[in-house]
Motif scaffolding. Sequence first.
Motif, mmCIF file in Angstrom:
data_model
loop_
_atom_site.group_PDB
_atom_site.id
_atom_site.type_symbol
_atom_site.label_atom_id
_atom_site.label_comp_id
_atom_site.label_asym_id
_atom_site.label_seq_id
_atom_site.Cartn_x
_atom_site.Cartn_y
_atom_site.Cartn_z
ATOM 1 N N TRP A 83 0.846 -1.187 0.000
ATOM 2 C CA TRP A 83 0.000 0.000 0.000
ATOM 3 C C TRP A 83 0.887 1.244 0.000
ATOM 4 C CZ3 TRP A 83 -5.189 -0.214 -0.526
ATOM 5 C CH2 TRP A 83 -5.802 -1.433 -0.296
ATOM 6 N N TYR A 84 0.516 2.198 -0.816
ATOM 7 C CA TYR A 84 1.150 3.506 -0.861
ATOM 8 C C TYR A 84 0.050 4.543 -0.664
ATOM 9 C CZ TYR A 84 5.353 1.338 -2.815
ATOM 10 O OH TYR A 84 6.472 0.579 -3.001
ATOM 11 N N ARG A 85 0.453 5.760 -0.359
ATOM 12 C CA ARG A 85 -0.540 6.821 -0.232
ATOM 13 C C ARG A 85 0.026 8.134 -0.756
ATOM 14 N NH1 ARG A 85 -0.703 7.451 6.412
ATOM 15 N NH2 ARG A 85 1.347 8.476 6.651
ATOM 16 N N VAL A 100 3.494 2.995 2.407
ATOM 17 C CA VAL A 100 2.846 2.787 3.697
ATOM 18 C C VAL A 100 3.276 1.443 4.278
ATOM 19 C CG1 VAL A 100 0.641 2.518 4.891
ATOM 20 C CG2 VAL A 100 0.857 4.179 3.026
ATOM 21 N N ASP A 133 -3.058 11.133 8.244
ATOM 22 C CA ASP A 133 -3.193 9.914 7.441
ATOM 23 C C ASP A 133 -4.120 10.128 6.241
ATOM 24 O OD1 ASP A 133 -3.271 8.079 10.512
ATOM 25 O OD2 ASP A 133 -1.586 8.234 9.121
ATOM 26 N N TYR A 165 -5.131 6.201 -1.005
ATOM 27 C CA TYR A 165 -4.345 4.993 -0.766
ATOM 28 C C TYR A 165 -4.397 4.108 -2.006
ATOM 29 C CZ TYR A 165 -3.700 6.180 4.107
ATOM 30 O OH TYR A 165 -3.302 6.799 5.282
#
Length: 122
Positions: free
Chosen positions: A36-38, A48, A90, A94
Amino acid sequence: QVELVEFGGGLVQAGGSLRLSCEASGSIFKINGMGWYRQAPGKQRELVALISSGGSTNYADSVKGRFTISRDNAKKNMVYLQMNSLKPEDTAVYYCNADLIPYGSSWNIEYWGKGTLVTVSS
Protein backbone atom coordinates in the motif's frame (compact mmCIF):
# COMPACT_ATOMS: atom_id res chain seq x y z
CA GLN A 1 -5.24 -8.09 -18.55
CA VAL A 2 -4.51 -7.50 -14.86
CA GLU A 3 -6.45 -5.22 -12.57
CA LEU A 4 -6.06 -4.11 -8.95
CA VAL A 5 -9.13 -2.74 -7.21
CA GLU A 6 -9.18 -1.16 -3.77
CA PHE A 7 -12.12 -1.17 -1.33
CA GLY A 8 -12.83 0.37 2.03
CA GLY A 9 -11.88 4.01 1.95
CA GLY A 10 -14.06 6.64 3.55
CA LEU A 11 -14.41 9.29 6.23
CA VAL A 12 -13.47 8.54 9.81
CA GLN A 13 -12.83 10.57 12.93
CA ALA A 14 -9.38 10.82 14.44
CA GLY A 15 -8.70 7.81 16.62
CA GLY A 16 -10.94 5.60 14.55
CA SER A 17 -10.20 2.61 12.35
CA LEU A 18 -10.63 1.59 8.73
CA ARG A 19 -9.79 -1.55 6.83
CA LEU A 20 -8.72 -1.37 3.20
CA SER A 21 -8.87 -4.33 0.86
CA CYS A 22 -7.32 -4.87 -2.53
CA GLU A 23 -8.05 -7.60 -5.02
CA ALA A 24 -5.82 -8.47 -7.95
CA SER A 25 -7.63 -10.12 -10.83
CA GLY A 26 -6.96 -11.22 -14.35
CA SER A 27 -4.41 -13.39 -16.07
CA ILE A 28 -1.94 -13.76 -13.22
CA PHE A 29 0.67 -16.50 -13.00
CA LYS A 30 2.24 -15.48 -9.72
CA ILE A 31 1.97 -12.60 -7.27
CA ASN A 32 5.13 -11.71 -5.43
CA GLY A 33 5.04 -8.66 -3.18
CA MET A 34 1.97 -6.54 -2.53
CA GLY A 35 1.71 -3.25 -0.76
CA TRP A 36 0.00 0.00 0.00
CA TYR A 37 1.15 3.51 -0.86
CA ARG A 38 -0.54 6.82 -0.23
CA GLN A 39 -0.51 10.31 -1.64
CA ALA A 40 -1.71 13.30 0.33
CA PRO A 41 -2.72 16.54 -1.41
CA GLY A 42 0.35 18.41 -2.57
CA LYS A 43 2.71 15.63 -1.58
CA GLN A 44 4.52 12.81 -3.33
CA ARG A 45 3.31 9.25 -3.19
CA GLU A 46 4.89 7.40 -0.27
CA LEU A 47 5.20 3.84 0.92
CA VAL A 48 2.85 2.79 3.70
CA ALA A 49 3.41 -0.95 3.99
CA LEU A 50 4.69 -3.93 2.02
CA ILE A 51 4.23 -7.67 2.39
CA SER A 52 6.19 -10.32 0.53
CA SER A 53 4.89 -13.62 -0.79
CA GLY A 54 6.48 -15.22 2.26
CA GLY A 55 4.71 -12.88 4.67
CA SER A 56 7.56 -10.55 5.56
CA THR A 57 6.34 -7.02 6.21
CA ASN A 58 7.78 -3.54 6.07
CA TYR A 59 6.16 -0.35 7.32
CA ALA A 60 6.74 3.36 7.08
CA ASP A 61 7.85 4.76 10.42
CA SER A 62 4.80 7.01 10.54
CA VAL A 63 2.38 4.05 10.65
CA LYS A 64 4.31 1.47 12.67
CA GLY A 65 2.25 0.18 15.56
CA ARG A 66 -0.97 1.56 14.08
CA PHE A 67 -1.34 -0.12 10.68
CA THR A 68 -1.16 -3.81 9.84
CA ILE A 69 -0.78 -5.26 6.36
CA SER A 70 -1.84 -8.83 5.70
CA ARG A 71 -2.55 -11.21 2.87
CA ASP A 72 -5.28 -13.79 2.67
CA ASN A 73 -3.77 -17.27 2.95
CA ALA A 74 -6.59 -18.75 0.92
CA LYS A 75 -7.00 -15.96 -1.60
CA LYS A 76 -3.45 -15.19 -2.60
CA ASN A 77 -4.67 -12.29 -4.70
CA MET A 78 -5.99 -10.25 -1.74
CA VAL A 79 -4.13 -7.81 0.48
CA TYR A 80 -5.50 -5.84 3.40
CA LEU A 81 -4.49 -2.80 5.41
CA GLN A 82 -5.95 -2.48 8.91
CA MET A 83 -5.59 1.12 10.02
CA ASN A 84 -6.08 1.93 13.69
CA SER A 85 -5.62 5.10 15.72
CA LEU A 86 -6.01 7.15 12.58
CA LYS A 87 -4.73 10.72 12.53
CA PRO A 88 -5.68 13.66 10.30
CA GLU A 89 -2.23 13.38 8.71
CA ASP A 90 -3.19 9.91 7.44
CA THR A 91 -5.63 11.60 5.05
CA ALA A 92 -4.64 10.60 1.53
CA VAL A 93 -5.52 8.53 -1.49
CA TYR A 94 -4.35 4.99 -0.77
CA TYR A 95 -3.08 2.91 -3.66
CA CYS A 96 -2.67 -0.83 -3.86
CA ASN A 97 0.51 -2.11 -5.51
CA ALA A 98 1.52 -5.56 -6.68
CA ASP A 99 4.63 -7.07 -8.23
CA LEU A 100 3.43 -10.02 -10.27
CA ILE A 101 4.09 -12.19 -13.28
CA PRO A 102 1.21 -12.28 -15.77
CA TYR A 103 0.59 -15.45 -17.75
CA GLY A 104 2.66 -15.41 -20.89
CA SER A 105 5.32 -13.18 -19.39
CA SER A 106 8.76 -14.00 -18.07
CA TRP A 107 9.02 -10.69 -16.29
CA ASN A 108 7.88 -9.39 -12.94
CA ILE A 109 5.67 -6.36 -13.60
CA GLU A 110 4.44 -3.70 -11.21
CA TYR A 111 0.74 -2.87 -11.19
CA TRP A 112 -1.26 -0.15 -9.43
CA GLY A 113 -4.85 0.28 -8.42
CA LYS A 114 -6.73 3.51 -9.03
CA GLY A 115 -6.76 4.41 -5.35
CA THR A 116 -9.28 4.90 -2.58
CA LEU A 117 -9.66 8.07 -0.55
CA VAL A 118 -9.24 8.00 3.21
CA THR A 119 -10.21 11.15 5.06
CA VAL A 120 -9.54 11.50 8.79
CA SER A 121 -11.33 14.38 10.48
CA SER A 122 -9.99 16.05 13.62
